[in-house]
Design an enzyme around this catalytic site. Structure first.
Site, PDB file in Angstrom:
ATOM      1  N   HIS A   1      -6.061  -5.863   3.287  1.00 58.13           N
ATOM      2  CA  HIS A   1      -5.075  -4.801   3.446  1.00 58.13           C
ATOM      3  C   HIS A   1      -4.631  -4.709   4.895  1.00 58.13           C
ATOM      4  CE1 HIS A   1      -5.595  -2.657  -0.535  1.00 58.13           C
ATOM      5  NE2 HIS A   1      -6.560  -3.568  -0.564  1.00 58.13           N
TER       6      HIS A   1
ATOM      7  N   CYS B   1       0.852  -1.191   0.000  1.00 56.00           N
ATOM      8  CA  CYS B   1       0.000   0.000   0.000  1.00 56.00           C
ATOM      9  C   CYS B   1       0.888   1.241   0.000  1.00 56.00           C
ATOM     10  CB  CYS B   1      -0.904  -0.021   1.221  1.00 56.00           C
ATOM     11  SG  CYS B   1      -1.699   1.560   1.580  1.00 56.00           S
ATOM     12  N   GLU B   2       0.666   2.135  -0.945  1.00 53.28           N
ATOM     13  CA  GLU B   2       1.523   3.306  -1.053  1.00 53.28           C
ATOM     14  C   GLU B   2       1.251   4.341   0.043  1.00 53.28           C
ATOM     15  OE1 GLU B   2      -0.749   6.196  -4.255  1.00 53.28           O
ATOM     16  OE2 GLU B   2       0.549   4.609  -5.037  1.00 53.28           O
ATOM     17  N   HIS B   3       0.165   4.173   0.790  1.00 53.63           N
ATOM     18  CA  HIS B   3      -0.159   5.143   1.838  1.00 53.63           C
ATOM     19  C   HIS B   3       0.547   4.851   3.152  1.00 53.63           C
ATOM     20  CE1 HIS B   3      -4.075   5.490  -0.642  1.00 53.63           C
ATOM     21  NE2 HIS B   3      -3.211   6.412  -1.024  1.00 53.63           N
ATOM     22  N   HIS B   4       0.763   3.554   3.460  1.00 53.36           N
ATOM     23  CA  HIS B   4       1.372   3.196   4.738  1.00 53.36           C
ATOM     24  C   HIS B   4       2.571   2.259   4.600  1.00 53.36           C
ATOM     25  CE1 HIS B   4      -2.896   4.191   5.707  1.00 53.36           C
ATOM     26  NE2 HIS B   4      -2.329   4.830   6.717  1.00 53.36           N
TER      27      HIS B   4
ATOM     28  N   GLN C   1      -5.000  -0.569  -4.933  1.00 53.20           N
ATOM     29  CA  GLN C   1      -5.588  -1.721  -5.613  1.00 53.20           C
ATOM     30  C   GLN C   1      -6.338  -1.311  -6.874  1.00 53.20           C
ATOM     31  OE1 GLN C   1      -7.666  -4.410  -2.966  1.00 53.20           O
ATOM     32  NE2 GLN C   1      -8.884  -5.256  -4.634  1.00 53.20           N
TER      33      GLN C   1
ATOM     34  N   CYS D   1      -3.101  -2.393   6.272  1.00 51.43           N
ATOM     35  CA  CYS D   1      -3.284  -1.056   6.842  1.00 51.43           C
ATOM     36  C   CYS D   1      -4.650  -0.895   7.496  1.00 51.43           C
ATOM     37  CB  CYS D   1      -3.067   0.025   5.784  1.00 51.43           C
ATOM     38  SG  CYS D   1      -4.129  -0.111   4.344  1.00 51.43           S
TER      39      CYS D   1
END
Length: 224
Positions: free
Chosen positions: A180, A111-114, A152, A182
């Site tokens: 996920h 996940c590019e956010h976390h 995703q 996250c």
């Protein structure tokens, strides 16, 4: 699909190889990145360990920056995959126009956010237009786009659009499910939540019977 492998491969010279090598395609699909700078990763991981209150020089952590750098080289290898080598001329001329489906492809992404993993299964189908691709190439395409920082939704679309570039099929469908980390180990902490995304192109978007046939095959594979 096995019988297709005995047939002469279709030449990639008719514009396909040129497209796969073009800077436009490489940029569009994020395939023009430089290799992982492992030395820089090691320095950053050491700083991170200190920042969270750890001692990067203690026995259990002293080699952690090196291990993390090596792991990330593999986890984000999709950025530097050579699409020509991936396809490896495994595109075959054949008069076959029924649906081709590869289901339950395991994949792992970040996940590019976390920077936490999400894992799941991909289901990919296409309607050939004079060309088919070797069976093993579709999971490799999934890996090429999953082994990088992702969301995703974009991952699903990239797989579908890349197959369009390679095969010029009548339609492509991709459905992906994932859990996920996250949302499982932080935040809402919902352990059983699954996310499903889809990309329907060509006949799969505009022909409901075709789309329903694909979705029926997916449901059938889940019950096995």
């Amino acid at each position: 699909m096995g019988k297709h492998e005995t047939m002469a491969p279709a030449s990639l010279e008719n514009g396909v190889q040129q497209r796969l090598e073009s800077s436009e395609l490489l940029n569009r699909f994020g395939l023009d990145a430089v290799p992982v700078n492992e030395a820089a990763v090691q320095r950053s991981v050491g700083e991170l360990l200190s920042a969270i209150g750890e001692n990067p020089n203690r026995q259990g952590l002293i080699d952690t920056p090196k291990r993390v750098a090596k792991a990330y080289r593999e986890l984000v290898s999709g950025y530097t995959t050579d699409p020509v080598k991936l396809v490896n001329n495994a595109v075959f001329d054949i008069e076959y126009d029924d649906m081709v489906i590869v289901s339950d492809i395991e994949y792992y992404s970040l996940c590019e956010h976390h920077l936490l993993p999400f894992v799941g299964h991909a289901h990919v189908a296409y309607l050939p237009h004079r060309k088919v691709i070797g069976l093993s190439k579709i999971p490799r395409i999934v890996d090429m786009f999953s082994r990088r920082l992702q969301v995703q939704e974009r991952l699903t679309r990239q797989i579908a659009e890349f197959l369009v570039e390679v095969l010029d099929p009548k339609g492509v469908a991709v459905v992906m499910t994932a859990q996920h980390m996250c949302s499982m180990i932080r935040g809402v902490m919902k352990h059983d939540a699954n996310m499903t995304t889809s990309a329907m192109l060509g006949d799969f978007r505009y022909n409901q019977d075709t789309r329903n046939e694909f979705l029926m095959h997916i449901e059938r594979s889940k019950r096995k």
